[in-house]
Design an enzyme around this catalytic site. Structure first.
Site, PDB file in Angstrom:
ATOM      1  CE1 TYR A 148      46.069  49.059  54.481  1.00  0.00           C
ATOM      2  CE2 TYR A 148      44.520  50.396  55.717  1.00  0.00           C
ATOM      3  CZ  TYR A 148      45.811  49.939  55.505  1.00  0.00           C
ATOM      4  OH  TYR A 148      46.823  50.357  56.319  1.00  0.00           O
ATOM      5  CD  GLU A 164      32.341  49.202  29.688  1.00  0.00           C
ATOM      6  OE1 GLU A 164      32.416  50.141  28.879  1.00  0.00           O
ATOM      7  OE2 GLU A 164      32.898  48.103  29.481  1.00  0.00           O
ATOM      8  CD  GLU A 216      41.262  42.095  24.377  1.00  0.00           C
ATOM      9  OE1 GLU A 216      41.586  43.201  24.851  1.00  0.00           O
ATOM     10  OE2 GLU A 216      40.094  41.815  24.007  1.00  0.00           O
ATOM     11  CE  LYS A 253      41.858  44.967  27.491  1.00  0.00           C
ATOM     12  NZ  LYS A 253      40.627  44.532  26.814  1.00  0.00           N
TER      13      LYS A 253
END
Length: 125
Positions: free
Chosen positions: A59, A79, A27, A104
Protein backbone atom coordinates in the site's frame (compact mmCIF):
# COMPACT_ATOMS: atom_id res chain seq x y z
CA UNK A 1 -29.80 -18.31 0.25
CA UNK A 2 -26.10 -18.32 1.28
CA UNK A 3 -24.50 -14.91 1.74
CA UNK A 4 -21.79 -13.97 -0.75
CA UNK A 5 -18.55 -13.46 1.14
CA UNK A 6 -17.36 -9.89 1.21
CA UNK A 7 -13.97 -9.36 -0.46
CA UNK A 8 -10.88 -8.52 1.55
CA UNK A 9 -10.02 -4.84 1.39
CA UNK A 10 -6.97 -2.67 1.85
CA UNK A 11 -7.91 0.97 2.39
CA UNK A 12 -5.69 4.02 2.11
CA UNK A 13 -7.46 7.23 3.12
CA UNK A 14 -6.48 10.85 2.98
CA UNK A 15 -3.74 10.97 0.34
CA UNK A 16 -3.53 14.71 -0.09
CA UNK A 17 -1.77 17.08 -2.43
CA UNK A 18 -1.89 20.56 -3.83
CA UNK A 19 -2.87 20.10 -7.48
CA UNK A 20 -4.26 22.08 -10.42
CA UNK A 21 -7.37 20.20 -11.55
CA UNK A 22 -10.54 22.04 -12.51
CA UNK A 23 -12.38 23.70 -15.35
CA UNK A 24 -11.69 27.29 -14.31
CA UNK A 25 -8.50 29.18 -15.16
CA UNK A 26 -7.96 30.19 -11.54
CA UNK A 27 -8.05 26.53 -10.47
CA UNK A 28 -5.37 25.71 -13.02
CA UNK A 29 -3.24 28.69 -12.00
CA UNK A 30 -3.49 28.67 -8.19
CA UNK A 31 -4.36 25.05 -7.54
CA UNK A 32 -5.98 23.73 -4.40
CA UNK A 33 -6.03 20.78 -2.04
CA UNK A 34 -7.28 17.41 -3.28
CA UNK A 35 -7.67 14.30 -1.14
CA UNK A 36 -7.92 10.70 -2.37
CA UNK A 37 -9.25 7.57 -0.69
CA UNK A 38 -8.64 4.17 -2.26
CA UNK A 39 -10.28 0.89 -1.27
CA UNK A 40 -8.62 -2.07 -2.97
CA UNK A 41 -10.42 -5.41 -3.13
CA UNK A 42 -8.21 -8.49 -3.28
CA UNK A 43 -7.66 -11.88 -1.72
CA UNK A 44 -5.30 -11.40 1.21
CA UNK A 45 -5.34 -15.07 2.30
CA UNK A 46 -2.17 -16.05 0.38
CA UNK A 47 -0.13 -13.23 1.91
CA UNK A 48 -1.53 -13.85 5.40
CA UNK A 49 -0.80 -17.57 5.22
CA UNK A 50 2.87 -17.00 4.53
CA UNK A 51 3.30 -13.52 6.05
CA UNK A 52 4.55 -12.58 2.58
CA UNK A 53 4.48 -9.02 1.20
CA UNK A 54 5.09 -10.36 -2.32
CA UNK A 55 1.62 -11.97 -2.27
CA UNK A 56 -0.30 -8.79 -1.49
CA UNK A 57 -0.46 -5.16 -2.51
CA UNK A 58 2.21 -2.90 -1.06
CA UNK A 59 0.00 0.00 0.00
CA UNK A 60 2.96 2.37 0.36
CA UNK A 61 3.78 1.85 -3.32
CA UNK A 62 0.12 2.30 -4.30
CA UNK A 63 -0.04 5.54 -2.32
CA UNK A 64 3.05 6.86 -4.11
CA UNK A 65 1.60 6.03 -7.54
CA UNK A 66 -1.73 7.64 -6.66
CA UNK A 67 0.05 10.75 -5.41
CA UNK A 68 1.99 10.95 -8.68
CA UNK A 69 -1.26 10.93 -10.69
CA UNK A 70 -2.88 13.39 -8.29
CA UNK A 71 -0.06 15.91 -8.72
CA UNK A 72 0.43 15.18 -12.41
CA UNK A 73 -1.35 16.41 -15.52
CA UNK A 74 -4.14 18.88 -14.69
CA UNK A 75 -7.57 17.56 -15.62
CA UNK A 76 -10.92 19.30 -15.96
CA UNK A 77 -13.11 16.79 -14.16
CA UNK A 78 -12.89 14.90 -10.89
CA UNK A 79 -14.50 12.00 -12.74
CA UNK A 80 -11.52 11.80 -15.11
CA UNK A 81 -9.07 12.04 -12.22
CA UNK A 82 -10.89 9.28 -10.35
CA UNK A 83 -10.76 7.03 -13.42
CA UNK A 84 -7.01 7.54 -13.83
CA UNK A 85 -6.49 6.74 -10.16
CA UNK A 86 -8.58 3.58 -10.51
CA UNK A 87 -6.55 2.54 -13.54
CA UNK A 88 -3.36 2.79 -11.46
CA UNK A 89 -4.81 0.46 -8.86
CA UNK A 90 -6.15 -2.03 -11.36
CA UNK A 91 -2.73 -2.19 -13.05
CA UNK A 92 -1.72 -4.40 -10.11
CA UNK A 93 -2.78 -7.93 -11.06
CA UNK A 94 -3.70 -8.75 -7.46
CA UNK A 95 -6.38 -6.04 -7.31
CA UNK A 96 -9.79 -7.37 -8.34
CA UNK A 97 -11.70 -4.11 -7.85
CA UNK A 98 -11.17 -0.61 -6.50
CA UNK A 99 -13.27 2.19 -5.11
CA UNK A 100 -11.75 5.65 -5.50
CA UNK A 101 -13.06 8.79 -3.84
CA UNK A 102 -11.64 12.17 -4.84
CA UNK A 103 -12.37 15.03 -2.44
CA UNK A 104 -12.19 18.68 -3.45
CA UNK A 105 -12.79 20.50 -0.15
CA UNK A 106 -11.78 23.94 -1.46
CA UNK A 107 -14.08 23.98 -4.52
CA UNK A 108 -15.89 27.25 -5.13
CA UNK A 109 -19.60 26.47 -4.94
CA UNK A 110 -20.77 29.93 -3.94
CA UNK A 111 -22.39 28.51 -0.79
CA UNK A 112 -21.02 27.11 2.48
CA UNK A 113 -20.17 23.39 2.24
CA UNK A 114 -17.89 20.77 3.76
CA UNK A 115 -16.64 18.77 0.79
CA UNK A 116 -17.23 17.77 -2.81
CA UNK A 117 -16.60 14.09 -3.54
CA UNK A 118 -16.68 11.91 -6.61
CA UNK A 119 -16.63 8.17 -5.93
CA UNK A 120 -16.26 5.47 -8.56
CA UNK A 121 -15.92 1.71 -8.36
CA UNK A 122 -14.16 -0.26 -11.07
CA UNK A 123 -13.37 -3.94 -11.36
CA UNK A 124 -11.59 -6.24 -13.70
CA UNK A 125 -13.76 -7.32 -16.59
Amino acid sequence: MPETPRPDRITVRGIRAHAHHGVYDWERERGQTFVVDAVLELDTAPSAAGDDLEKTVNYAEVAQRLHTVLTGEPLNLLETLAQRLADVCLADPLVDAVEITVHKPEADLGVPFDDVEVTIRRQRS
